[in-house]
Scaffold this active site. Structure first.
Site, PDB file in Angstrom:
ATOM      1  N   PRO A  61       0.820  -1.213   0.000  1.00  0.00           N
ATOM      2  CA  PRO A  61       0.000   0.000   0.000  1.00  0.00           C
ATOM      3  C   PRO A  61       0.850   1.259   0.000  1.00  0.00           C
ATOM      4  O   PRO A  61       2.059   1.214   0.260  1.00  0.00           O
ATOM      5  CB  PRO A  61      -0.815  -0.131   1.292  1.00  0.00           C
ATOM      6  CG  PRO A  61      -0.040  -1.067   2.145  1.00  0.00           C
ATOM      7  CD  PRO A  61       0.686  -1.992   1.228  1.00  0.00           C
ATOM      8  N   PRO A  62       0.250   2.412  -0.272  1.00  0.00           N
ATOM      9  CA  PRO A  62       1.011   3.670  -0.276  1.00  0.00           C
ATOM     10  C   PRO A  62       1.579   3.988   1.101  1.00  0.00           C
ATOM     11  O   PRO A  62       0.974   3.695   2.139  1.00  0.00           O
ATOM     12  CB  PRO A  62      -0.029   4.716  -0.697  1.00  0.00           C
ATOM     13  CG  PRO A  62      -1.123   3.947  -1.350  1.00  0.00           C
ATOM     14  CD  PRO A  62      -1.155   2.614  -0.692  1.00  0.00           C
ATOM     15  N   GLY A  63       2.759   4.595   1.099  1.00  0.00           N
ATOM     16  CA  GLY A  63       3.335   5.093   2.329  1.00  0.00           C
ATOM     17  C   GLY A  63       4.106   4.089   3.142  1.00  0.00           C
ATOM     18  O   GLY A  63       4.514   4.393   4.260  1.00  0.00           O
ATOM     19  N   VAL A  64       4.365   2.877   2.597  1.00  0.00           N
ATOM     20  CA  VAL A  64       5.104   1.886   3.386  1.00  0.00           C
ATOM     21  C   VAL A  64       6.601   1.951   3.109  1.00  0.00           C
ATOM     22  O   VAL A  64       7.380   1.202   3.690  1.00  0.00           O
ATOM     23  CB  VAL A  64       4.587   0.452   3.109  1.00  0.00           C
ATOM     24  CG1 VAL A  64       3.160   0.306   3.567  1.00  0.00           C
ATOM     25  CG2 VAL A  64       4.710   0.100   1.625  1.00  0.00           C
ATOM     26  N   GLY A  65       7.031   2.823   2.164  1.00  0.00           N
ATOM     27  CA  GLY A  65       8.462   3.036   1.955  1.00  0.00           C
ATOM     28  C   GLY A  65       9.049   2.287   0.772  1.00  0.00           C
ATOM     29  O   GLY A  65      10.237   1.956   0.790  1.00  0.00           O
TER      30      GLY A  65
ATOM     31  N   SER B 283     -13.925 -12.483  -0.799  1.00  0.00           N
ATOM     32  CA  SER B 283     -13.677 -12.797   0.608  1.00  0.00           C
ATOM     33  C   SER B 283     -14.763 -12.315   1.555  1.00  0.00           C
ATOM     34  O   SER B 283     -14.694 -12.569   2.759  1.00  0.00           O
ATOM     35  CB  SER B 283     -12.328 -12.200   1.042  1.00  0.00           C
ATOM     36  OG  SER B 283     -12.340 -10.794   0.933  1.00  0.00           O
TER      37      SER B 283
ATOM     38  N   LYS C 295      -5.313  -7.421   6.688  1.00  0.00           N
ATOM     39  CA  LYS C 295      -6.641  -7.538   7.292  1.00  0.00           C
ATOM     40  C   LYS C 295      -6.544  -7.630   8.818  1.00  0.00           C
ATOM     41  O   LYS C 295      -7.349  -7.029   9.547  1.00  0.00           O
ATOM     42  CB  LYS C 295      -7.354  -8.756   6.721  1.00  0.00           C
ATOM     43  CG  LYS C 295      -7.746  -8.602   5.255  1.00  0.00           C
ATOM     44  CD  LYS C 295      -8.460  -9.830   4.732  1.00  0.00           C
ATOM     45  CE  LYS C 295      -8.895  -9.626   3.285  1.00  0.00           C
ATOM     46  NZ  LYS C 295      -9.580 -10.805   2.730  1.00  0.00           N
TER      47      LYS C 295
ATOM     48  N   THR D 159       9.555   3.368  -2.442  1.00  0.00           N
ATOM     49  CA  THR D 159      10.510   4.200  -3.184  1.00  0.00           C
ATOM     50  C   THR D 159      11.750   4.489  -2.353  1.00  0.00           C
ATOM     51  O   THR D 159      12.881   4.404  -2.856  1.00  0.00           O
ATOM     52  CB  THR D 159       9.839   5.523  -3.604  1.00  0.00           C
ATOM     53  OG1 THR D 159       8.665   5.231  -4.361  1.00  0.00           O
ATOM     54  CG2 THR D 159      10.797   6.348  -4.450  1.00  0.00           C
TER      55      THR D 159
END
Length: 799
Positions: free
Chosen positions: A382-386, A704, A747, A388
């Protein structure tokens, strides 16, 4: 008999005597002897009224000339049927010839005679008189019949015009021939003159000589003139085209020489020469492959011959600049100190142990095998997990340069492979552009946002990436602009994406997928303390002694002000706190240097995220599910309601096709097992069943949620509410089996953040629990189920 010479007569092109036209009228008065000597002629036909040179070599012919000179007698010139016969008999000669007088005899070296003869009148051979010392025959003179008619006059005019045209197109015929044509008035004389000068076969000339009707002779000559005129006109056309091409080349050469002189006067020629020398030195210095260097020198040679003002000059110059500036042989030296690399990775990133382990493994393999191929990694998370920033850390750890391009939204494969040079403003693709900028053949090359490549009728850039990301092929990657292979095997490519579904399978098969799940609360706290807060203090110009954010305040930011898998929004909120302090410091106002949990309301306003579990799950028909999105894990409420109707299923909440099918399967299981579940079957006929998944503005899809929908319907029909602190996930089948799901860690993290105490999971996901951090599992209970009925036992109150 003395052996005769092979060469007897050489027949140059005959010419017409200017006085012959007048003498033709008196040919009838010429008295010929009854018996005359015959001079055989090779490869020529002598016509009356013509003057022609002959070369005499045969002994019999020489004897005949001596006797005729002594007596002043007339000799007969008759053409041989076959030129190769050296000693012709009477049977080897045509029967009609021309009686001629000898005008001049010149002795030549090698015992030959050159004579000039004058044709007088036609004759026919009647009988052979003698064969020694030369052939003597009995003859009769022949006269040409002419009947003047309008048709004959028109024929003469036509023949004259054609002859004039032939003379004009034949540079070898003198201009005097046109004057002679005008002075010939009799048809027979005109026919004899033209027949003697036409380039036609000997047999055809003999036929004209034997023709005693002037009109028929002119008709044959007219056909011969038409054929010759056609050939001459075609030849003249070809010569004109060749001349025009030559003149054009000469004109261009002249203009180029003038341009060179002008450029020399303006000093541009010296500038061009210096540019050529500079480019030549650059090509040699670039140390490019031999094939590429050959092509570069070929283009340089073209450049040297093109004027500076030509549009092609700039195109070739730009191409050579690109070729020379690419890092054909420039590379950085890898730092293969494993311990040092590990320290750098630990310093830059908290957690991510699996990824750090994989990078250190790559460095270890590179140390043992320096010529090995670089892997193609792809970070999914997901975005923001580092993702890049992790690529930058890898480049630091390896001592390589870092290059990043964003693939989001590109639809043109030319962005990857470049444009061909035939297009105006053509450039290489982004791959070679970035390699030129970094001046290194082996950087860490990050392809960001691979799941957002635009693939439609306008182009498919993902297909262009297949060669780039294949270690077996990218050593000969060919850019359309460069049109020469470039070795990309030394580049370490790293892709990033939020999720894998939009990535084409062929492209994903070429990469090693490494998942970066979201962070736990403790990981976020440590990241904030070690990285985010120090960075934001530095960016806002605040010293560490001027502002301190307590751990409780950071936890409150994580729980109540952010809802994400990464730490991007957390950093934004920390930046807002720093801006608040910076404003107070800049104004000189008093403020609290320690930011506590209670201070956040004044700085950031009311909390943004409140747990809705107790409120939502207090009534039957509402259960809590778990979902996995590109932004991380989320809790998902499934609501069911009964409305009067005829037993239809109504689905709302922007549900996708897969989730709709899961709802239909859950509804069918409920109807099939109504007796076991204690449900009155009459309700399926009196009511419609409405399943809604808030929030309605957000699209949702996936299998799911099947278990949660089944539990929601049963809770509604049995009027038994679900336990408020339980969440569930799992795909169900029509036979009531619970199938495994993906995004397990995300989840579970979403459930923990929402205050869930128990999570119901498919039994086949039990093996994946080793991937979930211990911190995420701490304080939570996990129930693993195999069948849908097991979900009801664990989720519904007093079941």
């Amino acid at each position: 008999m003395e052996k005769l010479r092979l060469v007897d007569i050489v027949h140059p092109e005959p010419f017409f005597d200017g006085e012959s036209a007048d003498s033709i009228d008196n040919l009838k008065e010429i008295e010929l002897p009854e018996v005359i000597g015959i001079l055989p002629v090779r490869n020529a036909v002598i016509f009356p009224g013509t003057v022609a040179p002959l070369a005499i070599g045969r002994e019999k012919s020489r004897k005949l000339l001596e006797d005729s000179k002594a007596t002043g007698a007339t000799i007969g010139l008759v053409t041989q049927k076959k030129a190769e016969i050296d000693n012709p008999k009477i049977s080897d000669l045509y029967r009609i010839g021309t009686a001629s007088s000898v005008l001049k005899v010149v002795k030549m070296p090698q015992n030959t005679l050159n004579v000039i003869i004058h044709g007088l009148i036609r004759f026919r051979i009647l009988e052979l008189v003698a064969t020694n010392p030369y052939i003597k025959v009995k003859i009769e003179p022949l006269t040409v019949k002419t009947k003047t008619t309008k048709k004959l006059k028109a024929l003469m005019v036509s023949v004259r015009d054609a002859a004039h045209r032939v003379v004009d197109l034949s540079p070898s015929i003198p201009e005097e021939a046109s004057i002679l044509l005008e002075n010939i008035e009799t048809p027979s004389a005109l026919a004899d003159f033209l027949a003697a000068n036409l380039s036609i076969p000997i047999a055809q000339k003999q036929q004209i000589l034997e023709q005693l009707d002037a009109r028929k002779s002119l008709e044959k000559i007219s056909l011969a003139l038409a054929n010759q005129l056609e050939v001459l006109e075609l030849s003249h056309k070809i010569q004109g085209q060749v001349k025009q091409a030559v003149e054009k080349n000469q004109r261009e050469y002249f203009l180029q020489e003038q341009l060179k002189a002008i450029q020399t006067e303006l000093g541009e020629d010296d500038k061009k020469t210096s540019e050529i020398k500079e480019l030549k030195a650059k090509i040699k210095k670039a140390k490019m492959p031999e094939k590429v260097q050959t092509e570069a020198f070929r283009e340089l040679d073209r450049l040297s011959k093109i004027p500076v003002m030509s549009p092609d000059y700039g195109v070739i110059r730009t191409y050579l600049d690109w070729v020379c500036e690419l890092p054909w042989n420039k590379r950085t030296t890898d730092s293969l100190d494993i311990r040092k690399s590990q320290r750098i990775l630990n310093k830059d990133h908290y957690g991510l142990e699996k990824i750090k382990k994989r990078i250190l493994e790559f460095l270890a393999v590179r140390k043992l095998n320096p010529s090995g191929k670089s892997p193609i990694l792809c970070f999914i998370g997901p975005p923001g997990v580092g993702k890049t920033s992790l690529g930058k850390s890898i480049s630091r750890a390896m001592g390589r340069k870092f290059v990043r391009i964003s693939l989001g939204g590109i639809r043109d494969e030319a962005d990857i492979r470049g444009h061909r040079r035939t297009y105006i403003g053509a450039l290489p693709g982004r791959i070679l552009q970035e390699l030129r900028k970094c001046s290194s053949k082996n950087p860490v090359f990050m392809l960001d946002e691979m799941d957002k490549i635009g693939i439609d009728f306008r182009g498919d850039p993902a297909s262009a990436l297949l060669e780039v990301l294949d270690p077996e092929q990218n050593n000969t990657f060919t850019d359309h602009y460069l049109d020469q292979p470039f070795d990309l095997s030394s580049v370490m490519f790293i892709g990033t994406a939020n999720y894998t579904e939009p990535i084409p399978p062929a492209l994903m098969d070429r990469m090693e997928i490494i998942e970066l799940p979201g962070y736990t609360e403790n990981e976020k706290l440590n990241i904030a303390k070690k990285y985010l807060i120090p960075r934001q203090l530095a960016e806002h110009g605040i010293k560490k002694t001027q502002l301190k954010i307590t751990d409780e305040a950071v936890k409150e930011l994580i729980h109540s002000y952010t809802a994400e898998a990464g730490v991007r929004n957390l950093e934004r909120n920390i930046a807002a706190v720093c801006r608040f302090a910076a404003t107070r410091i800049a104004k000189g106002l008093r403020y609290s240097k320690t930011i506590k949990k209670t201070s956040l309301f004044k700085i950031l306003g009311p909390i943004k995220y409140v747990s809705e579990l107790a409120m939502r799950t207090a009534v039957p028909g509402v259960v809590t599910g778990l979902a996995y999105t590109p932004f991380g894990g989320e809790i998902l409420f499934v609501e069911s309601a009964l409305v009067p109707g005829r037993g239809q299923l109504i689905l709302t909440g922007q549900i996708g096709n897969v989730m709709k099918e899961s709802a239909q399967a859950a509804f069918s299981i409920v109807k099939e097992n109504h007796k076991k579940l204690g449900i009155n079957p009459s309700e399926f006929k009196k009511y419609d069943f409405h399943i809604h998944v808030p929030a309605g503005a957000v699209p949702k899809d996936g299998p799911s949620a099947g278990a949660a929908m089944f539990c929601s319907l049963v809770s509604l029909l049995t009027k038994i509410p679900a336990q408020p602190e339980i969440a569930m996930t799992g795909e169900i089948t029509l036979k009531g089996l619970v199938l495994p799901i993906g995004g397990l860690k995300e989840k579970i993290l979403a459930a923990k953040q929402a205050g869930i105490k128990t999570v119901i999971l498919p039994d086949r996901n039990k093996k994946d629990m080793v991937e979930v951090p211990a911190e995420a599992k701490r304080g939570m209970k996990f129930t693993f189920v195999k069948k849908a009925t097991d979900v009801l036992k664990a989720a519904l109150q007093d079941r």
